[in-house]
Design an enzyme around this catalytic site. Structure first.
Site, PDB file in Angstrom:
ATOM      1  CG  ASP A   1     -51.121   1.978  16.088  1.00 38.64           C
ATOM      2  OD1 ASP A   1     -50.675   1.018  16.735  1.00 38.64           O
ATOM      3  OD2 ASP A   1     -50.386   2.776  15.478  1.00 38.64           O
TER       4      ASP A   1
ATOM      5  CG  HIS B   1     -42.477   4.709  12.143  1.00 41.72           C
ATOM      6  ND1 HIS B   1     -42.463   3.393  11.750  1.00 41.72           N
ATOM      7  CD2 HIS B   1     -43.771   4.999  12.461  1.00 41.72           C
ATOM      8  CE1 HIS B   1     -43.691   2.901  11.826  1.00 41.72           C
ATOM      9  NE2 HIS B   1     -44.502   3.850  12.258  1.00 41.72           N
TER      10      HIS B   1
END
Length: 335
Positions: A246, A122
């Site tokens: 995830d 990110h």
């Protein structure tokens, strides 16, 4: 596999209730201790120059100074401590070393997997966000091109969140192909199908935003029908996998239904793709916030490279996923 690890990555401490905890790496190591043929290699940390190769120099100075002054909340989700800068450099250094080892011929049971944190995908050119400070995969990709004589690098991001930072850094470049399979609408809200690159990078970005609830068959179809032909055509020297865990059905911060076995299936497909394109292959840890499923996911990837053949998906491609795949096959400029 050849796992990269250093205790320095445990020193980044965003606080006792933060999901990106040092316990993530401890859980992975406990899980791997029960498995066969696990080795760990340290690596020199990345340098500020490595960071500046993909990040804005002013940002690198600001985040370094922020940590030196004790850290705190960079944003509501991204929390630094005094030791975060050292951990971020160590994490990027592990990703660099995994890439170096892969291009030097480490494969099969020695395929490199860097177990660094904080994660990176990110982190954009001039900002930290989403638990990420330095973009580990981007630093490794640039290192491969600048220092290891690679002409082209492919990055496949299977984390449940779109790797907006990695995409943005290479969005207008034709020497890095970025592909992401992620949950539609999840943080950070990027990664739409129409984000395909621009300028020299036109067509060199592929986003597959699957709907919540997508599982093993959907992910495997995304790799088989979209990623494999695109990467084969791109013909990279090295493939880097931004490996978040995830999207697991039991992860607390997503709604996807990938199983532990599903990660073995994805790893097996990446091994086959690297073999088919004569590319080096390395894995870089991203997210994953259930300690058990994170450890099991990394473990099944290791077992896949240690000779275990994963079992094919027992579900069918969902109607919504099939519609998305067909749309991309019709519309993406690279396919």
């Amino acid at each position: 596999m050849r796992f990269g690890f250093t205790d320095t990555c445990l020193e980044h401490d965003p606080g006792p209730r933060h999901p990106e905890s040092p316990d993530r790496l401890r859980a992975i190591k406990r899980g791997l201790a029960k498995r066969h043929s696990v080795t760990y290699e340290g690596a020199a940390p990345a340098t500020a120059d490595d960071a500046v190769a993909v990040h804005d120099a002013d940002y690198v100075e600001r985040i370094r100074d922020f940590c030196a002054e004790g850290g705190g909340n960079w944003d509501p989700d991204t929390v630094a401590s005094e030791d975060t800068w050292g951990a971020a450099l160590a994490s990027a250094g592990l990703a660099k070393d995994a890439t170096r080892a892969a291009l030097a011929g480490a494969d099969g049971r020695n395929t490199p997997f860097s177990l660094g944190r904080p994660p990176g995908h990110h982190a954009v050119e001039d900002d930290a966000m989403g638990f990420c400070f330095l973009n580990n995969a981007a630093i490794a990709a640039q290192y491969a091109i600048s220092d290891l004589d690679a002409d082209r690098v492919a990055i496949f991001d299977w984390d449940v969140h779109h790797g907006n930072g990695t995409q943005d850094i290479f969005y207008d470049r034709g020497d890095v192909f970025y592909a992401s399979i992620h949950e539609d609408g999840l943080y950070p809200g990027t990664g739409d199908t129409n984000e395909t690159g621009e300028g020299d990078g036109a067509g060199a970005t592929l986003n597959v935003p699957f709907p919540a609830g997508s599982g093993d068959a959907d992910y495997c179809a995304g790799v088989d029908e979209l990623l494999r032909p695109a990467v084969t055509d791109f013909d990279p020297d090295v493939v880097l996998v931004s490996a978040g865990f995830d999207a697991h059905r039991h992860d607390p911060i997503s709604r996807m239904h990938v199983s532990t076995e599903g990660y073995g299936l994805l790893a097996d497909r990446m091994r086959a793709l690297a073999d088919a394109t004569d590319a080096a292959l390395a894995f870089v840890l991203e997210g994953g916030y259930s300690m058990d499923t994170l450890a099991d996911g990394v473990g099944v990837v290791h077992e896949t490279f240690d000779g275990r053949e994963p079992v094919g998906p027992d579900d069918e491609v969902s109607d919504d996923a099939r519609s998305l795949l067909d749309d991309l096959l019709d519309s993406h400029p690279w396919l």
